[in-house]
Design a protein around this motif. Sequence first.
Motif, PDB file in Angstrom:
ATOM      1  N   VAL A  10       0.838  -1.200   0.000  1.00 16.18           N
ATOM      2  CA  VAL A  10       0.000   0.000   0.000  1.00 16.18           C
ATOM      3  C   VAL A  10       0.872   1.250   0.000  1.00 16.18           C
ATOM      4  CG1 VAL A  10      -1.655   1.322   1.372  1.00 16.18           C
ATOM      5  CG2 VAL A  10      -1.984  -1.141   1.046  1.00 16.18           C
ATOM      6  N   PHE A  11       1.909   1.247   0.820  1.00 19.33           N
ATOM      7  CA  PHE A  11       2.827   2.377   0.850  1.00 19.33           C
ATOM      8  C   PHE A  11       3.449   2.613  -0.524  1.00 19.33           C
ATOM      9  CE2 PHE A  11       7.252   3.752   1.052  1.00 19.33           C
ATOM     10  CZ  PHE A  11       7.089   5.025   1.576  1.00 19.33           C
ATOM     11  N   CYS A  12       3.897   1.545  -1.164  1.00 19.72           N
ATOM     12  CA  CYS A  12       4.567   1.686  -2.459  1.00 19.72           C
ATOM     13  C   CYS A  12       3.597   2.152  -3.546  1.00 19.72           C
ATOM     14  CB  CYS A  12       5.236   0.378  -2.860  1.00 19.72           C
ATOM     15  SG  CYS A  12       6.692   0.026  -1.856  1.00 19.72           S
ATOM     16  N   VAL A  13       2.370   1.639  -3.541  1.00 19.28           N
ATOM     17  CA  VAL A  13       1.374   2.076  -4.522  1.00 19.28           C
ATOM     18  C   VAL A  13       1.096   3.566  -4.352  1.00 19.28           C
ATOM     19  CG1 VAL A  13      -1.065   1.897  -5.174  1.00 19.28           C
ATOM     20  CG2 VAL A  13       0.314  -0.174  -4.874  1.00 19.28           C
ATOM     21  N   ILE A  14       0.904   4.009  -3.132  1.00 24.35           N
ATOM     22  CA  ILE A  14       0.657   5.433  -2.877  1.00 24.35           C
ATOM     23  C   ILE A  14       1.869   6.264  -3.269  1.00 24.35           C
ATOM     24  CG2 ILE A  14       0.269   7.131  -1.047  1.00 24.35           C
ATOM     25  CD1 ILE A  14      -1.502   4.990   0.325  1.00 24.35           C
ATOM     26  N   ASP A  15       3.062   5.761  -2.978  1.00 27.56           N
ATOM     27  CA  ASP A  15       4.286   6.475  -3.316  1.00 27.56           C
ATOM     28  C   ASP A  15       4.440   6.626  -4.829  1.00 27.56           C
ATOM     29  OD1 ASP A  15       6.585   7.848  -2.513  1.00 27.56           O
ATOM     30  OD2 ASP A  15       7.829   6.049  -2.748  1.00 27.56           O
ATOM     31  N   VAL A  16       4.119   5.571  -5.579  1.00 28.26           N
ATOM     32  CA  VAL A  16       4.189   5.648  -7.048  1.00 28.26           C
ATOM     33  C   VAL A  16       3.200   6.678  -7.559  1.00 28.26           C
ATOM     34  CG1 VAL A  16       3.694   4.404  -9.188  1.00 28.26           C
ATOM     35  CG2 VAL A  16       5.034   3.311  -7.408  1.00 28.26           C
ATOM     36  N   ILE A  17       1.990   6.634  -7.068  1.00 27.22           N
ATOM     37  CA  ILE A  17       0.953   7.552  -7.529  1.00 27.22           C
ATOM     38  C   ILE A  17       1.329   9.001  -7.241  1.00 27.22           C
ATOM     39  CG2 ILE A  17      -1.445   8.277  -7.154  1.00 27.22           C
ATOM     40  CD1 ILE A  17      -2.084   5.269  -6.743  1.00 27.22           C
ATOM     41  N   GLN A  18       1.938   9.257  -6.094  1.00 28.15           N
ATOM     42  CA  GLN A  18       2.274  10.619  -5.721  1.00 28.15           C
ATOM     43  C   GLN A  18       3.574  11.126  -6.347  1.00 28.15           C
ATOM     44  OE1 GLN A  18       2.265  10.656  -1.461  1.00 28.15           O
ATOM     45  NE2 GLN A  18       0.060  11.016  -1.355  1.00 28.15           N
ATOM     46  N   ARG A  20       6.247  12.267  -9.163  1.00 25.61           N
ATOM     47  CA  ARG A  20       6.153  12.936 -10.465  1.00 25.61           C
ATOM     48  C   ARG A  20       6.755  12.038 -11.541  1.00 25.61           C
ATOM     49  NH1 ARG A  20       8.877  18.318  -9.811  1.00 25.61           N
ATOM     50  NH2 ARG A  20       9.089  17.949 -12.026  1.00 25.61           N
ATOM     51  N   GLU A  21       6.142  12.045 -12.707  1.00 24.15           N
ATOM     52  CA  GLU A  21       6.558  11.173 -13.810  1.00 24.15           C
ATOM     53  C   GLU A  21       8.023  11.375 -14.197  1.00 24.15           C
ATOM     54  OE1 GLU A  21       6.205   8.215 -16.455  1.00 24.15           O
ATOM     55  OE2 GLU A  21       4.421   8.924 -15.418  1.00 24.15           O
ATOM     56  N   ASP A  22       8.487  12.616 -14.202  1.00 19.86           N
ATOM     57  CA  ASP A  22       9.863  12.881 -14.632  1.00 19.86           C
ATOM     58  C   ASP A  22      10.906  12.541 -13.568  1.00 19.86           C
ATOM     59  OD1 ASP A  22       8.959  15.014 -13.056  1.00 19.86           O
ATOM     60  OD2 ASP A  22      10.359  16.413 -13.970  1.00 19.86           O
ATOM     61  N   GLU A  23      10.483  12.238 -12.346  1.00 26.02           N
ATOM     62  CA  GLU A  23      11.429  11.889 -11.287  1.00 26.02           C
ATOM     63  C   GLU A  23      11.529  10.380 -11.058  1.00 26.02           C
ATOM     64  OE1 GLU A  23      10.100  14.086  -7.898  1.00 26.02           O
ATOM     65  OE2 GLU A  23      11.279  15.836  -8.449  1.00 26.02           O
ATOM     66  N   VAL A  24      10.580   9.623 -11.592  1.00 27.08           N
ATOM     67  CA  VAL A  24      10.583   8.169 -11.417  1.00 27.08           C
ATOM     68  C   VAL A  24      11.727   7.590 -12.244  1.00 27.08           C
ATOM     69  CG1 VAL A  24       9.266   6.063 -11.838  1.00 27.08           C
ATOM     70  CG2 VAL A  24       8.132   8.083 -10.933  1.00 27.08           C
ATOM     71  N   TRP A  32       5.685   0.662 -13.048  1.00 17.22           N
ATOM     72  CA  TRP A  32       5.976   0.391 -11.631  1.00 17.22           C
ATOM     73  C   TRP A  32       4.703  -0.004 -10.896  1.00 17.22           C
ATOM     74  CZ3 TRP A  32      10.324  -0.997  -9.918  1.00 17.22           C
ATOM     75  CH2 TRP A  32      11.519  -0.483 -10.419  1.00 17.22           C
ATOM     76  N   LEU A  33       3.614   0.678 -11.201  1.00 17.85           N
ATOM     77  CA  LEU A  33       2.343   0.374 -10.539  1.00 17.85           C
ATOM     78  C   LEU A  33       1.897  -1.058 -10.855  1.00 17.85           C
ATOM     79  CD1 LEU A  33       0.346   1.817  -8.724  1.00 17.85           C
ATOM     80  CD2 LEU A  33      -0.893   2.521 -10.757  1.00 17.85           C
ATOM     81  N   VAL A  34       1.991  -1.441 -12.115  1.00 20.73           N
ATOM     82  CA  VAL A  34       1.621  -2.809 -12.507  1.00 20.73           C
ATOM     83  C   VAL A  34       2.542  -3.818 -11.837  1.00 20.73           C
ATOM     84  CG1 VAL A  34       1.535  -4.393 -14.478  1.00 20.73           C
ATOM     85  CG2 VAL A  34       0.551  -2.108 -14.668  1.00 20.73           C
ATOM     86  N   ARG A  52      12.059   4.480  -7.074  1.00 20.13           N
ATOM     87  CA  ARG A  52      11.676   5.632  -6.273  1.00 20.13           C
ATOM     88  C   ARG A  52      12.561   6.835  -6.582  1.00 20.13           C
ATOM     89  NH1 ARG A  52      11.333   6.289   0.123  1.00 20.13           N
ATOM     90  NH2 ARG A  52       9.423   7.492   0.134  1.00 20.13           N
ATOM     91  N   PRO A  53      11.990   8.023  -6.675  1.00 19.84           N
ATOM     92  CA  PRO A  53      12.800   9.216  -6.940  1.00 19.84           C
ATOM     93  C   PRO A  53      13.870   9.414  -5.868  1.00 19.84           C
ATOM     94  CG  PRO A  53      10.474   9.723  -7.167  1.00 19.84           C
ATOM     95  CD  PRO A  53      10.570   8.338  -6.593  1.00 19.84           C
ATOM     96  N   GLN A  54      15.008   9.916  -6.295  1.00 20.75           N
ATOM     97  CA  GLN A  54      16.088  10.203  -5.357  1.00 20.75           C
ATOM     98  C   GLN A  54      15.633  11.317  -4.421  1.00 20.75           C
ATOM     99  OE1 GLN A  54      19.149   8.792  -5.155  1.00 20.75           O
ATOM    100  NE2 GLN A  54      18.734   7.383  -6.817  1.00 20.75           N
ATOM    101  N   SER A  55      15.873  11.133  -3.155  1.00 16.25           N
ATOM    102  CA  SER A  55      15.529  12.200  -2.215  1.00 16.25           C
ATOM    103  C   SER A  55      16.770  13.017  -1.956  1.00 16.25           C
ATOM    104  CB  SER A  55      14.991  11.607  -0.918  1.00 16.25           C
ATOM    105  OG  SER A  55      15.986  10.805  -0.323  1.00 16.25           O
ATOM    106  N   GLY A  56      16.569  14.247  -1.549  1.00 17.44           N
ATOM    107  CA  GLY A  56      17.708  15.104  -1.255  1.00 17.44           C
ATOM    108  C   GLY A  56      17.426  16.536  -1.678  1.00 17.44           C
ATOM    109  N   PRO A  57      18.432  17.377  -1.661  1.00 16.68           N
ATOM    110  CA  PRO A  57      18.222  18.786  -1.939  1.00 16.68           C
ATOM    111  C   PRO A  57      17.826  19.067  -3.386  1.00 16.68           C
ATOM    112  CG  PRO A  57      20.557  18.313  -1.689  1.00 16.68           C
ATOM    113  CD  PRO A  57      19.808  17.074  -1.319  1.00 16.68           C
ATOM    114  N   ALA A  58      18.079  18.142  -4.321  1.00 16.76           N
ATOM    115  CA  ALA A  58      17.766  18.415  -5.719  1.00 16.76           C
ATOM    116  C   ALA A  58      16.287  18.191  -6.034  1.00 16.76           C
ATOM    117  CB  ALA A  58      18.612  17.540  -6.627  1.00 16.76           C
ATOM    118  N   ARG A  59      15.530  17.642  -5.096  1.00 14.92           N
ATOM    119  CA  ARG A  59      14.123  17.348  -5.344  1.00 14.92           C
ATOM    120  C   ARG A  59      13.267  18.555  -4.970  1.00 14.92           C
ATOM    121  NH1 ARG A  59      10.596  12.395  -2.958  1.00 14.92           N
ATOM    122  NH2 ARG A  59       8.857  12.685  -4.364  1.00 14.92           N
TER     123      ARG A  59
END
Length: 118
Positions: A10-18, A20-24, A32-34, A52-59
């Motif tokens: 559930v966490f991963c599905v919500i994370d994918v949905i939230q 942004r397409e260009d950060e995945v 990824w959802l499938v 998962r998008p890279q986290s950090g100051p560039a996001r």
Amino acid sequence: MFLLLLALDVFCVIDVIQSREDEVRNLPKIAWLVLILLFPPIGSIAWLAAGRPQSGPARYSAYERAVPAYPEYDRPGRAAGLTPESDEEFLRRVRERAEEQRRRAAEEKKRREQLGDA
């Protein structure tokens, strides 16, 4: 154990949905959802490791995105005038270069005309 895997999915599905397409990373969001829905534990772990998008100051959020209106101005090595004098120097060099090109074009045209007459 089942509830833990369900919570991860559930966490991963919500994370994918939230996300942004260009950060995945590596695959489109829909893939990824499938993958997460068809292969719950493997897809979720793969998403966390490779999608998962890279986290950090560039996001940035969608509204804070720092995209220049004219990306050619951000090219490395592009000289930007810092003072009016440097702008004048740049314009002087541009004029000189244009005059040199005009002179060469006129000489080439004259040479072609002479070759055509001979």
